[in-house]
Write an enzyme that holds these catalytic residues in place. Structure first.
Site: not given
Ligand code: IMP
Length: 190
Positions: A7, A9-11, A65-66, A141, A169
């Site tokens: 990743t 993403n440091k968070h 992925d979220a 995010g 997550r």
């Molecule tokens: P990613 O593709 O998994 O990085 O996530 C897609 C988008 O969903 C990211 O750009 C974030 O804006 C949002 N996102 C994913 N997880 C979180 C979270 O835990 N909190 C807030 N926004 C999230």
């Protein structure tokens, strides 16, 4: 046990470290690129990216992925959350949601582990609602506009530890951890 987590993403990395600590699993960042395919399923996106990261690193590796799924918008932005965040951000979502009474939404996470035995995907959802205005300065995010069920605070108003008690997550990572602890010996041998 050490686990590679691909990743940038440091968070996400900090959340994963905190969530997996109780299982004795140390999370190490890995620079393998997260290759995102365009797909409507988070599982597919995570599984594909994990397989690519495994080919690059040659070691068991995790990719997550979220997405945020808003009920009144039929699940939008869902798998397109990243693009929507980059283009209109949480302010754009609040604008779309102006005057919308049904604020229900959920976050879903798909955590994929690729290893020599293939790919395993673990998913978790956290239900909640979209706030009327952004609150808090933590996290990333859509955190400032998401209030998980059982709380009155947004994710951005919580510490990592508190967010992990609710989050999509952390839930998916805990499922991975439980599976890993059962399968660990076969994972890193042979
Ligand atoms: P990613 O593709 O998994 O990085 O996530 C897609 C988008 O969903 C990211 O750009 C974030 O804006 C949002 N996102 C994913 N997880 C979180 C979270 O835990 N909190 C807030 N926004 C999230």
């Amino acid at each position: 046990m050490k686990l590679l987590f691909a990743t940038s993403n440091k968070h996400k990395l900090l959340e994963a470290r905190e969530a997996l600590k109780p299982y004795g699993i140390e999370v190490e960042p890995c620079t393998a690129p997260k290759l995102e395919v365009q797909a409507e399923s988070l599982e597919t996106v995570a599984a594909y990216a994990a397989q690519v990261a495994y080919l690059v690193t040659g070691k068991p590796v995790v990719v997550e992925d979220a997405g945020l799924f808003i009920e009144a918008l039929n699940g939008f932005p869902g798998p397109y959350s990243s693009y929507v965040y980059k283009t209109i951000g949480f302010k754009g979502i609040l604008k779309i949601m102006e005057g919308v009474e049904d604020r229900r939404a959920y976050f879903e996470s798909a955590v994929a582990l690729a290893y020599r035995g293939g790919v395993r995907v673990f998913t978790h959802r956290v239900h909640g609602r979209i706030a009327r205005e952004p609150r808090g300065s933590g996290g990333f995010g859509f955190d400032p506009i998401f209030i998980p069920s059982g709380s009155t605070r947004t994710f951005a108003e919580m510490s990592i530890e508190e967010k992990n008690r609710y989050s999509h997550r952390a839930g998916a990572l805990r499922k991975l951890a439980e599976w890993l602890l059962r399968e660990a010996s076969s994972l890193y041998t042979g």
